[in-house]
Motif scaffolding. Structure first.
Motif, short mmCIF file in Angstrom:
data_model
loop_
_atom_site.label_atom_id
_atom_site.label_comp_id
_atom_site.label_asym_id
_atom_site.label_seq_id
_atom_site.Cartn_x
_atom_site.Cartn_y
_atom_site.Cartn_z
N VAL A 31 -42.23 -51.37 74.42
CA VAL A 31 -41.74 -52.26 73.36
C VAL A 31 -40.27 -52.57 73.54
CG1 VAL A 31 -41.17 -50.45 71.66
CG2 VAL A 31 -41.86 -52.73 70.89
N GLN A 32 -39.49 -51.60 74.01
CA GLN A 32 -38.04 -51.67 74.29
C GLN A 32 -37.16 -51.67 73.04
OE1 GLN A 32 -37.97 -50.92 77.19
NE2 GLN A 32 -39.39 -52.08 78.45
N SER A 33 -37.57 -52.40 71.99
CA SER A 33 -36.79 -52.39 70.74
C SER A 33 -37.67 -52.86 69.60
CB SER A 33 -35.57 -53.31 70.86
OG SER A 33 -34.97 -53.48 69.58
N THR A 36 -45.33 -45.96 74.94
CA THR A 36 -44.32 -47.02 75.06
C THR A 36 -43.08 -46.58 75.82
OG1 THR A 36 -43.41 -48.85 73.76
CG2 THR A 36 -42.91 -46.63 72.98
N ASP A 37 -42.23 -47.55 76.11
CA ASP A 37 -40.87 -47.31 76.60
C ASP A 37 -39.92 -47.93 75.58
OD1 ASP A 37 -42.01 -46.47 78.99
OD2 ASP A 37 -41.43 -48.27 80.11
N VAL A 38 -38.76 -47.29 75.38
CA VAL A 38 -37.79 -47.85 74.43
C VAL A 38 -36.38 -47.61 74.95
CG1 VAL A 38 -37.63 -45.78 72.96
CG2 VAL A 38 -37.23 -48.03 71.96
N TYR A 46 -29.48 -47.14 77.09
CA TYR A 46 -29.20 -48.32 77.90
C TYR A 46 -28.19 -48.00 78.99
CZ TYR A 46 -27.34 -52.81 79.34
OH TYR A 46 -26.91 -53.86 80.11
N SER A 47 -28.50 -48.46 80.19
CA SER A 47 -27.61 -48.26 81.34
C SER A 47 -27.36 -49.63 81.98
CB SER A 47 -28.30 -47.31 82.32
OG SER A 47 -27.67 -47.31 83.58
N LEU A 48 -26.10 -50.04 82.02
CA LEU A 48 -25.76 -51.37 82.56
C LEU A 48 -26.01 -51.41 84.06
CD1 LEU A 48 -24.32 -54.15 81.96
CD2 LEU A 48 -22.21 -53.01 82.68
N1 5AD Z 1 -31.31 -49.06 80.99
C1 5AD Z 1 -32.14 -48.22 80.35
N2 5AD Z 1 -33.48 -48.27 80.49
C2 5AD Z 1 -34.00 -49.21 81.29
N3 5AD Z 1 -35.27 -49.52 81.60
C3 5AD Z 1 -35.26 -50.55 82.47
N4 5AD Z 1 -33.99 -50.93 82.72
C4 5AD Z 1 -33.19 -50.12 81.99
C5 5AD Z 1 -31.79 -50.02 81.82
N5 5AD Z 1 -30.95 -50.85 82.44
C6 5AD Z 1 -36.42 -48.82 81.04
C7 5AD Z 1 -37.33 -49.76 80.27
C8 5AD Z 1 -38.51 -49.90 81.20
C9 5AD Z 1 -38.54 -48.54 81.87
C10 5AD Z 1 -39.30 -48.49 83.14
O1 5AD Z 1 -37.18 -48.25 82.08
O2 5AD Z 1 -37.71 -49.12 79.07
O3 5AD Z 1 -39.72 -50.18 80.54
#
Ligand code: 5AD
Ligand code: SF4
Length: 444
Positions: free
Chosen positions: A268-270, A306-308, A340-342
């Motif tokens: 879902v991510q967010s 999910t992934d978030v 989150y990682s840029l």
């Molecule tokens: N920063 C953090 N999480 C990330 N994902 C993908 N890119 C980034 C990022 N830049 C996560 C997403 C994706 C999972 C495989 O990794 O949630 O679904």
């Protein structure tokens, strides 16, 4: 034609894999290519002439782990001068020959679409040259290569059905490291699954960055139907699905086949529409919840995971609260949760500020983790008393007297071994649970 890249004296490669399931599947392709060229695959770095590190670039910490490992290998290399180290996969693609400049003990760098060149590359390295192959392809699927199953249990295996991604989520480096989306022929996939079944495997996982956009002479629902119909004793799983194109047709095919596992990974991510738009996810929270509702209508017993991402660019407290709210609504069975990682080169890197302080990202992530922990435990408590068909996989890590396996929903069940045998299906009744595991007993 010269075949100077074929090895005459048996040399050994050791493959170390980081990251996603796709990388583990790729390592098996790499092993196949190099064993065909005459190399042996060894199980310890001590026996290796070449160490191949298959890497992930998705977040900075994944890359830092690999750099740490590469540096650690220097000590071994100073004792064994002929030991060469190569970096493969997404980090190789992202950094290219820069990586060899920065890590001087790395002799070769090979991107995800260049694995067929490894025999020549290793020959070059043996002659004392450093080499990098990082061209991406629009057609490479390694369809004709029968993977060498590495360190598997002989029961479940990955089958890569497509490569690449072109969704360009704003935060994600994958479209740049794995290139454009391309699908493998259904015939080769079905053949691979059937061969695995005949060898005694009982579970295959069809892999792709976004399996719903599989597109060859058939679509994904048709492909999974064909794989499921090989034999009802073969379980079929798949990962990953993008919510924007999770179709009713797929859910219909799933519900009509008991051996397609009741588990959907739906990142879902967010939980905030503003964030989803900024992330370029191409769906709304309302759309996502509709998909979840539809899954549960077709298959009330289907688990959803999910992934978030916590702390994406400009994420406010309200956005974060919306994510927590979504978690409370969906009640996931499992979640992969990230800060989150840029990533260099992505849309977010070019256009969006990485403006949530590290401590705040950590705080938000921990809040999601702790909520999800509660939800998973509550979900599991409802499992007490239920009976599940479990594919027995092996000995439990805690005790030799116990075995473990998974149910269709992909939950791990641990039980006293009795007369159960790995690789067979047994019914287990759930007696007790934790947030991560169901503890049960065999039903005779
Ligand atoms: N920063 C953090 N999480 C990330 N994902 C993908 N890119 C980034 C990022 N830049 C996560 C997403 C994706 C999972 C495989 O990794 O949630 O679904
Ligand atoms: Fe990355 Fe989005 Fe593609 Fe998944 S769908 S690999 S998150 S770009």
């Amino acid at each position: 034609m010269q075949f100077d890249f074929l090895v005459s004296n048996m040399e050994n490669i050791y493959i170390e894999t980081y990251g996603c399931q796709m990388n583990f599947a790729d390592s098996e392709v790499i092993a196949a290519i190099l064993t065909k060229a005459g190399y042996g695959v060894c199980e310890s770095v001590e026996d290796a002439d070449f160490i191949l590190i298959n890497t992930c670039a998705i977040r900075d910490n994944a890359e830092q782990r690999v750099r740490h490992r590469v540096r650690e290998l220097k000590a071994l290399q100073s004792r064994r001068h002929n030991l060469r180290v190569g970096v493969l996969g997404c980090m190789a693609e992202r950094l290219q020959s820069r990586l060899m400049a920065e890590e001087e003990n790395v002799s070769f760098v090979c991107g995800p679409d260049a694995y067929r060149r490894l025999p020549e590359m290793l020959a070059q390295v043996r002659r004392g040259q450093k080499t990098a192959e990082v061209d991406l392809s629009t057609t490479e699927t390694y369809a004709d290569i029968e993977p060498v199953r590495l360190a598997g249990n002989g029961i479940s295996a990955y089958i890569s059905i497509m490569r690449g991604c072109q969704n360009y989520c704003a935060y994600c480096v994958v479209p740049y490291t794995r290139g454009r989306e391309r699908s493998r022929d259904p015939e080769t996939i079905v053949h691979e699954a059937r061969t695995l079944f005949e060898q005694g495997y009982r579970e295959v996982t069809l892999l792709g960055q976004n399996v719903n956009s599989y597109s060859s002479s058939c679509d994904f629902p048709e492909l999974i139907r064909q794989v499921a119909e090989i034999d009802s004793q073969l379980r079929v799983r798949f990962a990953t699905s993008h919510p924007k194109d999770l179709s009713d047709k797929l859910l219909e095919v799933m519900s009509a086949h008991d051996n397609i596992c009741r588990c959907i990974h739906l990142p879902v991510q967010s939980g905030s529409n503003r964030m989803l738009k900024l992330m370029n996810r191409k769906y709304t929270v309302e759309w996502y919840l509709d998909r979840v509702g539809t899954i549960r209508r077709y298959m009330p017993d289907c688990s959803i995971t999910t992934d978030v991402i916590a702390g994406f660019s400009t994420e406010t407290h309200d956005d974060h609260e919306a994510t927590l709210e979504l978690f409370r609504k969906v009640r996931y069975d499992y979640a992969y949760m990230f800060k989150y990682s840029l990533r260099e080169g992505t849309y977010a890197w070019k256009h969006l500020a990485d403006d949530i302080p590290e401590e705040e990202k950590t705080r938000r992530l921990n809040e999601i983790i702790s909520l999800q922990g509660e939800i998973a435990l509550e979900n599991n408590k409802k499992e007490v008393g239920k009976e599940y068909e479990v594919l027995v996989e092996g000995e439990s890590h805690r005790s030799k007297e116990q075995l473990f396996g998974r149910n269709s929903q992909n939950k791990v069940l641990v039980f006293d071994r009795g007369d159960a045998v790995p690789g067979t299906y047994r019914t287990v009744r759930v007696k007790n649970v934790t947030a991560a595991t169901l503890i049960g007993t065999l039903v005779q």
